[in-house]
Design a protein around this motif. Structure first.
Motif, short mmCIF file in Angstrom:
data_model
loop_
_atom_site.label_atom_id
_atom_site.label_comp_id
_atom_site.label_asym_id
_atom_site.label_seq_id
_atom_site.Cartn_x
_atom_site.Cartn_y
_atom_site.Cartn_z
N ASP A 85 41.73 54.44 32.00
CA ASP A 85 41.08 53.35 32.86
C ASP A 85 42.09 52.09 32.85
O ASP A 85 42.84 51.73 32.23
CB ASP A 85 39.95 52.64 31.84
CG ASP A 85 38.71 53.48 31.90
OD1 ASP A 85 38.60 54.41 33.07
OD2 ASP A 85 37.84 53.38 31.21
N PRO A 86 41.99 51.40 33.79
CA PRO A 86 43.00 50.35 34.32
C PRO A 86 42.68 49.36 33.19
O PRO A 86 41.67 48.93 32.77
CB PRO A 86 42.76 49.85 35.81
CG PRO A 86 41.71 50.54 36.43
CD PRO A 86 41.41 51.73 35.19
N GLN A 87 43.94 48.24 32.70
CA GLN A 87 43.69 47.34 31.71
C GLN A 87 43.26 45.75 32.45
O GLN A 87 42.67 45.33 32.02
CB GLN A 87 44.75 47.63 31.16
CG GLN A 87 44.99 48.70 30.08
CD GLN A 87 43.75 48.95 29.08
OE1 GLN A 87 43.24 47.86 28.56
NE2 GLN A 87 43.26 50.09 29.15
N HIS A 88 43.95 45.57 33.43
CA HIS A 88 44.06 44.33 34.01
C HIS A 88 43.87 44.16 35.46
O HIS A 88 44.73 44.99 36.18
CB HIS A 88 45.51 43.56 33.83
CG HIS A 88 45.71 43.65 32.29
ND1 HIS A 88 45.04 42.91 31.36
CD2 HIS A 88 46.52 44.22 31.46
CE1 HIS A 88 45.41 42.96 30.04
NE2 HIS A 88 46.32 43.91 30.11
N PRO A 89 43.16 43.54 35.94
CA PRO A 89 42.61 43.36 37.40
C PRO A 89 43.83 42.48 38.11
O PRO A 89 44.52 41.58 37.33
CB PRO A 89 41.46 42.57 37.59
CG PRO A 89 41.32 41.96 36.16
CD PRO A 89 41.93 42.75 35.44
N ILE A 90 44.49 42.85 39.23
CA ILE A 90 45.32 42.08 40.05
C ILE A 90 44.72 41.30 41.01
O ILE A 90 45.15 40.04 41.61
CB ILE A 90 46.56 43.01 40.86
CG1 ILE A 90 45.71 44.03 41.77
CG2 ILE A 90 47.01 43.79 39.77
CD1 ILE A 90 46.89 44.84 42.50
N LYS A 91 43.32 41.53 41.21
CA LYS A 91 42.48 40.55 42.10
C LYS A 91 41.28 40.47 41.58
O LYS A 91 40.77 41.67 41.27
CB LYS A 91 42.74 41.04 43.50
CG LYS A 91 43.98 40.88 44.33
CD LYS A 91 43.87 40.84 45.81
CE LYS A 91 44.96 40.17 46.52
NZ LYS A 91 45.13 38.74 46.54
N THR A 92 40.54 39.34 41.66
CA THR A 92 39.38 39.09 41.19
C THR A 92 38.71 38.32 42.31
O THR A 92 39.33 37.44 42.69
CB THR A 92 38.95 38.79 39.95
OG1 THR A 92 39.75 37.42 39.64
CG2 THR A 92 39.77 39.56 38.81
N PHE A 118 36.83 43.50 41.52
CA PHE A 118 38.04 43.56 40.83
C PHE A 118 38.88 44.63 41.50
O PHE A 118 38.31 45.73 41.78
CB PHE A 118 37.75 43.86 39.50
CG PHE A 118 36.77 42.89 38.62
CD1 PHE A 118 37.36 42.00 37.77
CD2 PHE A 118 35.33 43.33 38.62
CE1 PHE A 118 36.44 40.98 37.22
CE2 PHE A 118 34.74 42.30 37.89
CZ PHE A 118 35.21 41.40 37.16
N TYR A 148 42.30 46.66 40.66
CA TYR A 148 43.07 47.10 39.52
C TYR A 148 44.42 47.96 40.00
O TYR A 148 44.17 48.83 41.16
CB TYR A 148 42.38 47.95 38.30
CG TYR A 148 41.29 47.35 37.60
CD1 TYR A 148 41.44 46.74 36.68
CD2 TYR A 148 40.05 47.32 38.25
CE1 TYR A 148 40.53 45.97 35.94
CE2 TYR A 148 39.09 46.68 37.45
CZ TYR A 148 39.24 46.23 36.47
OH TYR A 148 38.48 45.56 35.83
N GLU A 149 45.50 47.83 39.35
CA GLU A 149 46.45 48.54 39.51
C GLU A 149 47.05 49.32 38.42
O GLU A 149 46.96 48.74 37.35
CB GLU A 149 47.76 47.65 40.04
CG GLU A 149 49.14 48.38 40.11
CD GLU A 149 50.27 47.32 40.78
OE1 GLU A 149 50.81 46.81 39.88
OE2 GLU A 149 50.46 47.29 41.86
N THR A 150 47.14 50.50 38.39
CA THR A 150 47.35 51.45 37.14
C THR A 150 48.85 52.24 37.70
O THR A 150 48.82 52.87 38.68
CB THR A 150 46.44 52.30 36.85
OG1 THR A 150 45.10 51.69 36.68
CG2 THR A 150 46.78 53.29 35.77
#
Length: 89
Positions: free
Chosen positions: A3-10, A23, A25-27
């Motif tokens: 699972d991705p940890q941090h969104p890059i856009k919201t 959200f 996310y980049e993984t």
């Protein structure tokens, strides 16, 4: 996939008594030597909540941002995310 940890856009939108939260996310996928982009939508209303994920929709950052922008501007809901992505991809 992890699972991705941090969104890059919201983004958030309120419409017709519901609040939609988007959200992107980049993984990092080191074993595949690439990045993966995923989208999450959360819907909250007075008496209901719903969530949808679309994992690994692309490995291209510009394409991921464009898809995200289209989903947010179209106020896509969780229950239609899969159908909309089928049309976009």
């Amino acid at each position: 996939m992890n699972d991705p940890q941090h969104p890059i856009k919201t983004s958030s939108v309120s419409i017709c008594g519901m609040h939609l939260h988007y959200f992107l996310y980049e993984t990092e996928l080191p074993s595949q030597n690439r990045k993966s982009y995923s989208i999450q939508i959360r819907k909250e209303s007075f008496d209901d909540s719903e969530e949808a994920w679309a994992y690994d929709i692309t490995s291209l950052h510009p394409r991921a941002v464009e898809i995200y922008r289209l989903i947010v501007s179209g106020t896509v809901t969780p229950c239609t995310l899969t159908d909309i992505l089928e049309d976009l991809l």
